[in-house]
Design a protein around this motif. Structure first.
Motif, short mmCIF file in Angstrom:
data_model
loop_
_atom_site.label_atom_id
_atom_site.label_comp_id
_atom_site.label_asym_id
_atom_site.label_seq_id
_atom_site.Cartn_x
_atom_site.Cartn_y
_atom_site.Cartn_z
N PHE A 86 7.31 -28.13 -21.71
CA PHE A 86 6.89 -29.47 -22.32
C PHE A 86 5.53 -30.05 -21.78
CE2 PHE A 86 11.41 -29.37 -22.99
CZ PHE A 86 11.60 -29.25 -24.10
N ASP A 87 4.50 -30.43 -22.44
CA ASP A 87 3.41 -31.24 -21.93
C ASP A 87 3.46 -32.54 -22.69
OD1 ASP A 87 0.99 -32.12 -21.19
OD2 ASP A 87 -0.19 -30.76 -22.35
N ILE A 88 3.82 -33.61 -21.97
CA ILE A 88 4.21 -34.83 -22.57
C ILE A 88 3.09 -35.76 -22.33
CG2 ILE A 88 5.79 -36.76 -22.67
CD1 ILE A 88 7.21 -34.49 -23.61
N ARG A 89 2.59 -36.45 -23.32
CA ARG A 89 1.61 -37.72 -23.27
C ARG A 89 2.34 -38.83 -23.93
NH1 ARG A 89 0.12 -33.32 -24.83
NH2 ARG A 89 -0.70 -33.56 -26.79
N ILE A 90 2.35 -39.93 -23.28
CA ILE A 90 2.91 -41.13 -23.82
C ILE A 90 1.88 -42.18 -23.64
CG2 ILE A 90 4.72 -43.00 -23.85
CD1 ILE A 90 6.45 -40.65 -22.58
N LYS A 91 1.65 -43.04 -25.00
CA LYS A 91 0.63 -44.03 -25.04
C LYS A 91 1.48 -45.21 -25.34
CE LYS A 91 -3.36 -45.48 -27.51
NZ LYS A 91 -3.97 -45.47 -28.80
N ARG A 92 1.10 -46.44 -24.92
CA ARG A 92 1.68 -47.69 -25.10
C ARG A 92 0.72 -48.14 -26.43
NH1 ARG A 92 2.93 -53.14 -21.94
NH2 ARG A 92 4.55 -54.00 -23.53
N ASN A 93 1.42 -48.44 -27.48
CA ASN A 93 0.48 -48.81 -28.69
C ASN A 93 -0.29 -49.97 -28.27
OD1 ASN A 93 1.37 -46.37 -30.01
ND2 ASN A 93 2.96 -47.62 -30.96
N GLY A 94 -1.74 -49.99 -28.47
CA GLY A 94 -2.38 -51.22 -28.26
C GLY A 94 -2.80 -51.18 -26.66
N SER A 108 1.27 -53.30 -18.95
CA SER A 108 -0.09 -53.50 -18.70
C SER A 108 -0.64 -54.80 -19.69
CB SER A 108 -0.88 -52.34 -19.19
OG SER A 108 -0.66 -51.90 -20.31
N ARG A 109 -0.08 -54.84 -21.06
CA ARG A 109 -0.36 -56.17 -21.90
C ARG A 109 0.34 -55.73 -23.24
NH1 ARG A 109 -5.93 -53.73 -25.05
NH2 ARG A 109 -6.05 -52.17 -23.70
N PRO A 110 0.65 -56.66 -23.81
CA PRO A 110 1.59 -56.74 -24.98
C PRO A 110 1.18 -55.67 -26.03
CG PRO A 110 0.90 -59.10 -24.75
CD PRO A 110 0.05 -58.36 -23.67
N ALA A 111 2.00 -54.89 -26.45
CA ALA A 111 1.89 -53.66 -27.47
C ALA A 111 3.11 -53.72 -28.29
CB ALA A 111 1.43 -52.50 -26.96
N SER A 112 2.78 -53.14 -29.41
CA SER A 112 4.01 -52.76 -30.18
C SER A 112 4.41 -51.40 -30.15
CB SER A 112 3.49 -53.14 -31.85
OG SER A 112 2.37 -52.37 -32.03
N GLY A 113 5.20 -51.01 -29.28
CA GLY A 113 5.99 -49.80 -29.10
C GLY A 113 5.10 -48.75 -28.29
N TYR A 114 5.57 -47.33 -28.43
CA TYR A 114 5.01 -46.32 -27.88
C TYR A 114 4.72 -45.01 -28.80
CZ TYR A 114 6.48 -48.81 -23.44
OH TYR A 114 6.38 -49.62 -22.64
N THR A 115 3.72 -44.13 -28.43
CA THR A 115 3.75 -43.01 -29.09
C THR A 115 3.86 -41.85 -28.25
OG1 THR A 115 2.31 -44.08 -30.91
CG2 THR A 115 2.21 -41.58 -30.74
N LEU A 116 4.68 -40.98 -28.42
CA LEU A 116 4.86 -39.67 -27.83
C LEU A 116 4.15 -38.65 -28.25
CD1 LEU A 116 7.71 -38.26 -25.91
CD2 LEU A 116 6.81 -36.87 -27.99
N ASN A 117 3.08 -37.67 -27.71
CA ASN A 117 2.53 -36.70 -28.29
C ASN A 117 3.20 -35.52 -27.09
OD1 ASN A 117 0.77 -37.15 -30.63
ND2 ASN A 117 -0.12 -38.73 -28.78
N ALA A 118 3.93 -34.53 -27.71
CA ALA A 118 4.16 -33.34 -27.10
C ALA A 118 3.99 -32.19 -27.61
CB ALA A 118 5.99 -33.51 -26.99
N GLU A 119 3.91 -31.21 -26.59
CA GLU A 119 3.52 -29.86 -26.94
C GLU A 119 4.75 -29.22 -26.42
OE1 GLU A 119 0.02 -26.40 -27.34
OE2 GLU A 119 -0.24 -28.30 -25.99
#
Length: 161
Positions: A86-94, A108-119
């Motif tokens: 797996f190649d995993i990239r996770i970004k905190r939305n915002g 880091s700062r307020p955000a609304s959830g997370y996005t995972l991009n996985a190969e």
């Protein structure tokens, strides 16, 4: 971080429980995926001859990991796919993610959830070549945990088999 994952005896009766570890959130997600896949099939026989890209959103890291693992169960059940990498990239939305595999600052700062991009790298199950383990029916919320641990991140999951 040396230990990738370990299975937990006695945590759940008639189910399979594991802990996954990682120095980053992304590495912990990767190792949780490997733990789940290793219940299904002997990973040493799974070639990385195809890939599947996944994009998953979650309100928090716990729901994101739950949905990621559930998607892996679905892909095995519906399409006969198993993955050994797996190649995993996770970004905190915002928030801006730090370059590197899964390196984000969840505070880091307020955000609304997370996005995972996985190969996901693997292949279709070949009954003549693959050594199959146990069929996983689903991921349960029983004892499901995600959090920081000494030196990184830790997740615990129970699989319905």
């Amino acid at each position: 971080m040396e230990k990738k994952f370990r299975f937990l005896d006695g945590l759940a009766m008639a189910d399979v429980a594991f802990e996954a570890f990682g120095s980053t959130i992304g590495e912990m997600f990767k190792n949780a995926g490997l733990a789940l896949e290793s219940v299904i099939v002997d990973l040493s026989g799974v070639r990385r001859i195809m890939n599947r890209e996944l994009r998953i959103k979650g309100k928090d890291l716990e729901s994101l990991l739950f949905d990621f693992l559930s998607e892996l169960v679905y892909l095995q059940s519906a399409e006969g796919l198993v993955f050994s990498g797996f190649d995993i990239r996770i970004k905190r939305n915002g928030a801006v993610s730090t370059p590197g595999v899964g390196k984000i600052d969840p505070g880091s700062r307020p955000a609304s959830g997370y996005t995972l991009n996985a190969e996901c790298f693997g292949e279709k199950i070949d009954l003549e070549r693959h050594e199959l383990g146990t069929e996983v029916k689903g991921v349960t919320m029983h004892k499901f945990e995600v959090g920081k641990s000494d030196g990184g991140w830790r997740a615990q999951a129970v699989l319905d088999v």
